[in-house]
Design an enzyme around this catalytic site. Structure first.
Site, PDB file in Angstrom:
ATOM      1  N   VAL A 104      -8.065  -2.004  -0.276  1.00 26.03           N
ATOM      2  CA  VAL A 104      -7.376  -2.700   0.807  1.00 26.03           C
ATOM      3  C   VAL A 104      -7.110  -1.796   2.014  1.00 26.03           C
ATOM      4  CG1 VAL A 104      -5.031  -2.377  -0.154  1.00 26.03           C
ATOM      5  CG2 VAL A 104      -5.544  -4.344   1.301  1.00 26.03           C
ATOM      6  N   GLN A 140       0.580 -11.143  -3.279  1.00 21.09           N
ATOM      7  CA  GLN A 140       0.528 -10.129  -4.340  1.00 21.09           C
ATOM      8  C   GLN A 140       1.059  -8.799  -3.789  1.00 21.09           C
ATOM      9  OE1 GLN A 140      -2.047 -11.323  -2.643  1.00 21.09           O
ATOM     10  NE2 GLN A 140      -3.883 -10.064  -2.716  1.00 21.09           N
ATOM     11  N   THR A 141       1.649  -7.995  -4.666  1.00 22.09           N
ATOM     12  CA  THR A 141       2.266  -6.751  -4.187  1.00 22.09           C
ATOM     13  C   THR A 141       1.543  -5.518  -4.738  1.00 22.09           C
ATOM     14  OG1 THR A 141       3.814  -6.471  -6.033  1.00 22.09           O
ATOM     15  CG2 THR A 141       4.531  -7.876  -4.174  1.00 22.09           C
ATOM     16  N   ARG A 142       1.674  -4.433  -3.978  1.00 21.48           N
ATOM     17  CA  ARG A 142       1.240  -3.112  -4.422  1.00 21.48           C
ATOM     18  C   ARG A 142       2.274  -2.109  -3.891  1.00 21.48           C
ATOM     19  NH1 ARG A 142      -1.658  -6.076  -6.761  1.00 21.48           N
ATOM     20  NH2 ARG A 142      -3.892  -5.909  -7.186  1.00 21.48           N
ATOM     21  N   ASP A 188      -6.875 -10.381 -10.351  1.00 18.52           N
ATOM     22  CA  ASP A 188      -6.190  -9.483  -9.420  1.00 18.52           C
ATOM     23  C   ASP A 188      -4.697  -9.452  -9.803  1.00 18.52           C
ATOM     24  OD1 ASP A 188      -7.016  -8.505  -6.335  1.00 18.52           O
ATOM     25  OD2 ASP A 188      -4.871  -8.750  -6.669  1.00 18.52           O
ATOM     26  N   PRO A 189      -4.155  -8.269 -10.133  1.00 17.25           N
ATOM     27  CA  PRO A 189      -2.746  -8.222 -10.550  1.00 17.25           C
ATOM     28  C   PRO A 189      -1.814  -8.766  -9.452  1.00 17.25           C
ATOM     29  CG  PRO A 189      -3.850  -6.174 -11.125  1.00 17.25           C
ATOM     30  CD  PRO A 189      -4.798  -6.954 -10.259  1.00 17.25           C
ATOM     31  N   TYR A 248     -13.142  -1.076 -16.245  1.00 15.48           N
ATOM     32  CA  TYR A 248     -12.297   0.046 -15.804  1.00 15.48           C
ATOM     33  C   TYR A 248     -11.059   0.150 -16.700  1.00 15.48           C
ATOM     34  CZ  TYR A 248      -9.763   3.025 -12.432  1.00 15.48           C
ATOM     35  OH  TYR A 248      -9.085   4.038 -11.809  1.00 15.48           O
ATOM     36  N   PHE A 256      -8.601  -2.652   5.640  1.00 13.28           N
ATOM     37  CA  PHE A 256      -7.712  -3.068   6.739  1.00 13.28           C
ATOM     38  C   PHE A 256      -7.828  -2.116   7.930  1.00 13.28           C
ATOM     39  CE2 PHE A 256      -4.299  -5.764   4.289  1.00 13.28           C
ATOM     40  CZ  PHE A 256      -5.276  -6.689   3.985  1.00 13.28           C
TER      41      PHE A 256
HETATM   42  N1  UDP Z   1      -7.167  -6.781  -0.995  1.00  9.67           N
HETATM   43  C1  UDP Z   1      -7.200  -7.576   0.123  1.00  9.67           C
HETATM   44  N2  UDP Z   1      -8.224  -7.400   1.019  1.00  9.67           N
HETATM   45  C2  UDP Z   1      -9.204  -6.462   0.854  1.00  9.67           C
HETATM   46  C3  UDP Z   1      -9.162  -5.644  -0.285  1.00  9.67           C
HETATM   47  C4  UDP Z   1      -8.134  -5.832  -1.199  1.00  9.67           C
HETATM   48  O1  UDP Z   1      -6.320  -8.445   0.318  1.00  9.67           O
HETATM   49  O2  UDP Z   1     -10.093  -6.389   1.717  1.00  9.67           O
HETATM   50  C5  UDP Z   1      -6.059  -6.960  -1.963  1.00  9.67           C
HETATM   51  C6  UDP Z   1      -6.511  -7.113  -3.402  1.00  9.67           C
HETATM   52  O3  UDP Z   1      -6.725  -8.479  -3.710  1.00  9.67           O
HETATM   53  C7  UDP Z   1      -5.333  -6.544  -4.158  1.00  9.67           C
HETATM   54  C8  UDP Z   1      -4.754  -5.495  -3.226  1.00  9.67           C
HETATM   55  O4  UDP Z   1      -5.280  -5.797  -1.927  1.00  9.67           O
HETATM   56  O5  UDP Z   1      -4.366  -7.537  -4.399  1.00  9.67           O
HETATM   57  C9  UDP Z   1      -5.154  -4.075  -3.566  1.00  9.67           C
HETATM   58  O6  UDP Z   1      -6.552  -4.046  -3.755  1.00  9.67           O
HETATM   59  P1  UDP Z   1      -7.378  -2.735  -3.946  1.00  9.67           P
HETATM   60  O7  UDP Z   1      -8.813  -3.141  -4.074  1.00  9.67           O
HETATM   61  O8  UDP Z   1      -7.034  -1.768  -2.884  1.00  9.67           O
HETATM   62  O9  UDP Z   1      -6.879  -2.070  -5.296  1.00  9.67           O
HETATM   63  P2  UDP Z   1      -6.220  -2.655  -6.652  1.00  9.67           P
HETATM   64  O10 UDP Z   1      -4.768  -2.374  -6.496  1.00  9.67           O
HETATM   65  O11 UDP Z   1      -6.483  -4.129  -6.794  1.00  9.67           O
HETATM   66  O12 UDP Z   1      -6.871  -1.855  -7.703  1.00  9.67           O
END
Ligand code: UDP
Length: 314
Positions: A188, A210-212, A273-274, A146, A192
């Site tokens: 995520v 980890q943060t988003r 995973d970032p 990707y 969730f």
């Molecule tokens: N994540 C999580 N549980 C899940 C799916 C994702 O804890 O069931 C975490 C994942 O490891 C990442 C963040 O949530 O750190 C965002 O993941 P996502 O797949 O939504 O998108 P990304 O930002 O990694 O592209």
């Protein structure tokens, strides 16, 4: 009437873009191969004369008869689970698909906006991420298909801009959410919400530190609209800088859904995973006069209404 081609039209972002451009008075051509998209997201548009739908894989030569003024290239698997399952298609749509659409833009004299991603920054060593940061990407890791496809997308888009004077725009999209996300896309927020509604464990990956930074879809669409109308050809971050840890995010979803059977559970952290992600949106503010308007509390409420319905009818 301006005519716009939107690829990935049956996807989460593509379908919201179709709605917005029809509202703005455009003739919209939606294109999708339904690899990850669903006609459920656009079936309300089929009766409209302002909407045409072409079932097509843009990795193959793209033919659109007639006038074309704008192209939005939003076709791609976009969740880590999806692009792990479909690595070759992901590379092809980002590379061959983008090449085909740039060729179409050149031949139609159309302006093209391509969807890039915060994934071009990889596991970032600069925080928050500015557009000047070149990123920290593992080309051969699971996310490489990707990340590198989108980096190629940016490179070939700039090449068409410089070599052929095509009017190009590049958006770097940060995590975005809202109605029409696929329940089982592995990201995520759908994970969730569906787990909380069903009273299951919310699968926090790693220790959840980890943060988003999550942007509501209407804000993103407004940013795309403004960028398309601007004269700025360099990449622009669009996202909401309100950063949160994944564990805290899980707690917010638990509090909102309020299902006593649901709780946080922990799973292994995926490879590469970032650890952090947050956009610097100075450019979007200065150049587009854009900033997000919808708070996470408000956006999550609206999104919960959607997931309540779709999880119930599954
Ligand atoms: N994540 C999580 N549980 C899940 C799916 C994702 O804890 O069931 C975490 C994942 O490891 C990442 C963040 O949530 O750190 C965002 O993941 P996502 O797949 O939504 O998108 P990304 O930002 O990694 O592209």
């Amino acid at each position: 009437m301006p005519r716009i081609l939107i690829t990935g039209a049956a996807g989460f972002l593509g379908s919201h873009l179709c709605d917005r451009f029809i509202k703005e008075g455009f003739q919209v051509i939606g294109m999708d191969n339904l690899l990850t998209g669903s006609l459920d997201n656009i079936k309300h548009l089929f009766p409209l004369k302002e909407f045409e739908y072409y079932h097509h894989d843009v990795s193959k030569f793209v033919h659109v008869p007639g006038q074309l003024d704008y192209i939005l290239h939003f076709a791609s698997p976009a969740s880590p689970i999806d692009y792990l399952k479909m690595p070759i298609q992901t590379l092809k749509v980002g590379a061959l698909g983008t090449h085909n659409l740039l060729g179409l833009a050149l031949s139609k004299k159309a302006r093209i906006l391509v969807a890039s991603t915060s994934e071009v920054y990889g596991d970032p060593l600069v925080h928050p991420q500015t557009e000047e940061y070149w990123g920290n990407v593992n080309p051969v890791g699971p996310r490489g298909v990707y990340d590198e496809a989108k980096r190629f997308l940016e490179a070939i888009t700039m090449a068409y801009h410089n070599a052929h004077q095509v009017e190009t725009r590049i958006i770097r999209i940060f995590n975005t959410y809202g109605p029409r996300m696929r329940v089982n896309d592995g990201r995520v927020l759908p994970a969730f919400f569906s787990q909380a509604i069903r009273g299951e464990g919310l699968t926090v990956f790693g220790d959840g530190s980890q943060t988003r930074s999550f942007c509501y879809v209407d804000d993103l669409v407004e940013g795309i609209y403004r960028l398309l109308k601007s004269d700025y050809a360099q990449p622009v971050n669009i996202g909401n800088p309100d950063e949160i840890t994944i564990k805290e995010f899980g707690e917010e979803v638990l509090a909102l859904v309020n299902n006593p059977a649901a709780k946080l559970t922990y799973k292994d952290l995926p490879v590469d995973d970032p650890k952090v992600r947050r956009p610097d949106i100075t450019k979007a503010r200065d150049i587009l006069g854009w900033e997000p308007k919808v708070s996470r509390a408000e956006g999550l409420n609206r999104t919960y209404e959607y997931f309540k319905e779709v999880v119930k009818t599954e």
